[in-house]
Design a protein around this motif. Structure first.
Motif, short mmCIF file in Angstrom:
data_model
loop_
_atom_site.label_atom_id
_atom_site.label_comp_id
_atom_site.label_asym_id
_atom_site.label_seq_id
_atom_site.Cartn_x
_atom_site.Cartn_y
_atom_site.Cartn_z
N THR A 255 -3.37 15.47 1.34
CA THR A 255 -3.90 16.36 2.38
C THR A 255 -4.61 17.57 1.78
N ASP A 256 -4.65 17.67 0.44
CA ASP A 256 -5.36 18.78 -0.19
C ASP A 256 -6.65 18.23 -0.83
N ASP A 257 -7.11 18.84 -1.90
CA ASP A 257 -8.38 18.44 -2.53
C ASP A 257 -8.19 17.44 -3.66
N THR A 258 -7.08 16.71 -3.64
CA THR A 258 -6.83 15.74 -4.71
C THR A 258 -7.93 14.69 -4.78
N GLY A 259 -8.35 14.16 -3.64
CA GLY A 259 -9.37 13.11 -3.62
C GLY A 259 -10.67 13.56 -4.26
N ALA A 260 -11.14 14.76 -3.90
CA ALA A 260 -12.39 15.27 -4.46
C ALA A 260 -12.24 15.51 -5.96
N MET A 261 -11.09 16.03 -6.38
CA MET A 261 -10.86 16.26 -7.81
C MET A 261 -10.91 14.96 -8.59
N LEU A 262 -10.28 13.91 -8.06
CA LEU A 262 -10.26 12.62 -8.74
C LEU A 262 -11.66 12.01 -8.80
N ASP A 263 -12.42 12.11 -7.73
CA ASP A 263 -13.78 11.56 -7.73
C ASP A 263 -14.66 12.28 -8.74
N GLN A 264 -14.49 13.58 -8.87
CA GLN A 264 -15.27 14.35 -9.83
C GLN A 264 -14.93 13.93 -11.26
N LEU A 265 -13.65 13.72 -11.54
CA LEU A 265 -13.25 13.27 -12.87
C LEU A 265 -13.75 11.85 -13.14
N ALA B 206 -5.84 5.64 2.71
CA ALA B 206 -6.15 6.51 3.84
C ALA B 206 -4.93 7.29 4.32
N ARG B 207 -3.74 6.66 4.23
CA ARG B 207 -2.52 7.32 4.69
C ARG B 207 -1.47 7.30 3.58
N ASN B 208 -0.53 8.20 3.68
CA ASN B 208 0.57 8.26 2.73
C ASN B 208 1.44 7.02 2.88
N GLN B 209 1.41 6.15 1.87
CA GLN B 209 2.17 4.90 1.91
C GLN B 209 3.42 4.93 1.04
N GLY B 210 3.61 6.00 0.27
CA GLY B 210 4.77 6.08 -0.61
C GLY B 210 4.41 5.71 -2.04
N LYS B 211 5.21 6.22 -2.97
CA LYS B 211 4.92 6.00 -4.39
C LYS B 211 4.98 4.53 -4.77
N ALA B 212 5.94 3.79 -4.19
CA ALA B 212 6.06 2.37 -4.53
C ALA B 212 4.80 1.60 -4.15
N MET B 213 4.26 1.86 -2.97
CA MET B 213 3.03 1.19 -2.55
C MET B 213 1.86 1.61 -3.42
N ALA B 214 1.79 2.90 -3.78
CA ALA B 214 0.71 3.36 -4.66
C ALA B 214 0.76 2.64 -6.00
N LEU B 215 1.96 2.48 -6.55
CA LEU B 215 2.09 1.76 -7.82
C LEU B 215 1.71 0.29 -7.66
N ARG B 216 2.09 -0.31 -6.57
CA ARG B 216 1.70 -1.71 -6.31
C ARG B 216 0.19 -1.85 -6.29
N MET B 217 -0.48 -0.97 -5.58
CA MET B 217 -1.93 -1.06 -5.49
C MET B 217 -2.57 -0.86 -6.86
N GLY B 218 -2.04 0.08 -7.63
CA GLY B 218 -2.57 0.27 -8.97
C GLY B 218 -2.36 -0.93 -9.86
N ALA B 219 -1.18 -1.56 -9.75
CA ALA B 219 -0.88 -2.74 -10.56
C ALA B 219 -1.83 -3.90 -10.21
N LEU B 220 -2.14 -4.05 -8.93
CA LEU B 220 -3.04 -5.13 -8.52
C LEU B 220 -4.46 -4.91 -9.05
N ALA B 221 -4.84 -3.64 -9.19
CA ALA B 221 -6.20 -3.35 -9.66
C ALA B 221 -6.30 -3.29 -11.18
N ALA B 222 -5.17 -3.23 -11.87
CA ALA B 222 -5.18 -3.03 -13.32
C ALA B 222 -5.64 -4.29 -14.05
N ARG B 223 -6.31 -4.10 -15.17
CA ARG B 223 -6.74 -5.23 -16.00
C ARG B 223 -5.76 -5.50 -17.13
N GLY B 224 -4.89 -4.56 -17.45
CA GLY B 224 -3.98 -4.70 -18.57
C GLY B 224 -2.72 -5.46 -18.22
#
Length: 444
Positions: free
Chosen positions: A115-125, A138-156
């Motif tokens: 809900t802060d400027d995290t998204g803009a900061m990440l896009d700039q980096l 789009a919505r707060n899904q929890g840390k476990a869901m965030a890790l799941r999504m990252g794992a699905l997108a990871a190449r390693g």
């Protein structure tokens, strides 16, 4: 047996054990258990930490000029960073992940409905660093869901997971991944978090905690085979191991404890790597510390009750010492609470001798033994950990407050968290809020 019935029986067992003991034993024997259990655990942690250091750690090279371990096959390593309202600290975390000396690293930041400027900061980096990818939820899904999504997108094949306010040392990713390459049955490796918020007494005391308690516990648990939990702020996983156990559970308050038990029930090992340093922010207010430790206590109870029915078979016997330690620690908390209640009642009512608690002050010898054990434990932990963090000996001045703080917090969080978990009808999706990050966060 239905889960709620099993939970009720366990509650009766845990709460009733010290009460039944109070009826059979004298109040003094209950107090002996209350006072000597911390002494026993301190001795166990000291022995385990020293054995780990003598058997392995003292032979490991370490220093600013020591090259990181070679990763056989030069695999890709994906660093996953779930972020929720991390605009203030997130950039330092991202840059520390990008600055790893091991070259084949990609960084995936998951913006979990900030809900802060995290998204803009990440896009700039991401625009400035090609190895950084950003996933926006789009919505707060929890840390476990965030890790799941990252794992699905990871190449390693190897996933290093850190919090959005943690700062990695330049070789931490290599140290975390090397044991999994060298030992194929290692499914996860937990790192060595070091506290960098120390503006208040609470912050300074936690510097000693992570050295004299957390570090020794992790080393000791590796001696008897299993680790209660990886450090949620810095840990690495084999993707294949995660896939076998179904990744992180979405309904657990502490996803790090849950994934640790899931992996070990599937017969994966978890290693502790003290050279994998990560500088973290911790609460520096009583309110922030209470909320954090209550969540940890509730998460531990959830995982314990969830896994207890499934580890009774002999094939899971390596998990029994871990479960037994948790049971005894919980019984200790209820025993201390019962002793306190009986002592308060005894101030105004004459109780029978076999349940009367005359005083809560330990005998002179017991008190001296506890104080000596505490000081010895701090000295041993500082001796083991001083090469990873400068100035640890100065923290001895502040950690004199720690025994009281640690065991009192353990008492009240257990009394609050354990019954809350047992009496809850169903688990909902675990979501998160930005925690207390400390008053002042100096860099390492």
């Amino acid at each position: 047996m239905p889960d709620r019935l099993l939970a009720f029986l366990l509650l009766c067992l845990v709460a009733g054990a010290p009460f039944g003991a109070a009826l059979l034993w004298t109040g003094n024997l209950i107090l002996d258990f209350v006072f000597f259990y911390p002494l026993f655990m301190s001795g166990l942690w000291m022995f385990g930490g020293l054995y780990y250091w003598l058997h392995w750690e003292r032979r490991w090279p370490w220093g600013p000029d020591v090259a990181p371990p070679e990763l056989r096959g030069r695999p890709w390593v994906s660093i996953l960073i779930p972020c929720h309202d991390e605009a203030e600290h997130g950039a330092d975390t991202i840059l520390s992940a990008l600055n790893q000396r091991y070259p084949r690293v990609e960084v995936i930041a998951i913006n979990d409905g900030s809900t802060d400027d995290t998204g803009a900061m990440l896009d700039q980096l991401a625009a400035a660093h090609p190895r950084l990818r950003v996933i926006h939820l789009a919505r707060n899904q929890g840390k476990a869901m965030a890790l799941r999504m990252g794992a699905l997108a990871a190449r390693g094949e190897y996933l290093v997971c850190i919090d959005g306010d943690a700062i990695l040392e330049r070789d931490t990713a290599a140290y975390l991944v090397a044991p999994m390459i060298n030992h194929p049955r290692v499914g996860a490796v937990t790192g060595n978090p070091r506290v960098r918020t120390r503006s208040t007494l609470i912050g300074r005391v936690q510097v000693g905690e992570f050295s004299s308690i957390v570090g020794l516990i992790k080393r000791t648990q590796r001696i008897y085979g299993q680790v209660f939990t990886v450090s949620g702020v810095v840990a690495a996983f084999q993707r294949g191991a995660l896939d076998r156990v179904g990744y992180w559970s979405l309904d657990m308050v502490t996803e790090d404890i849950d994934i640790s038990w899931k992996l070990q029930r599937d017969h994966w090992s978890i290693f502790f790597e003290p050279r994998a340093l990560c500088w973290i922010l911790m609460p520096e207010t009583l309110r922030g510390l209470w909320k954090q430790r209550l969540r940890w206590a509730q998460g531990g109870a959830e995982v314990f009750l969830k896994n207890l029915p499934g580890i009774r078979a002999w094939r899971h016997h390596r998990l029994w010492p871990m479960a037994l330690e948790y049971c005894i620690s919980t019984i200790w908390a209820f025993a201390l609470a019962l002793s306190l209640v009986l002592w308060l009642i005894g101030l105004s009512v004459t109780l029978p001798g076999h349940i009367r608690v005359e005083t809560l002050m330990p005998p002179a010898f017991t008190g001296m033994a506890l104080a000596a054990a505490c000081l010895l434990q701090f000295c041993i932990s500082v001796f083991i950990d001083h090469r990873y963090e400068r100035g640890l000996f100065r923290s001895l001045y502040w950690v004199i407050w720690y025994p009281l703080a640690y065991w009192m917090i353990s008492l009240f969080t257990t009394l609050c968290g354990f019954p809350k978990v047992m009496l809850r009808r169903r688990r909902a999706r675990a979501r998160w809020k930005s925690p207390d990050r400390g008053i002042k966060a100096p860099t390492s």
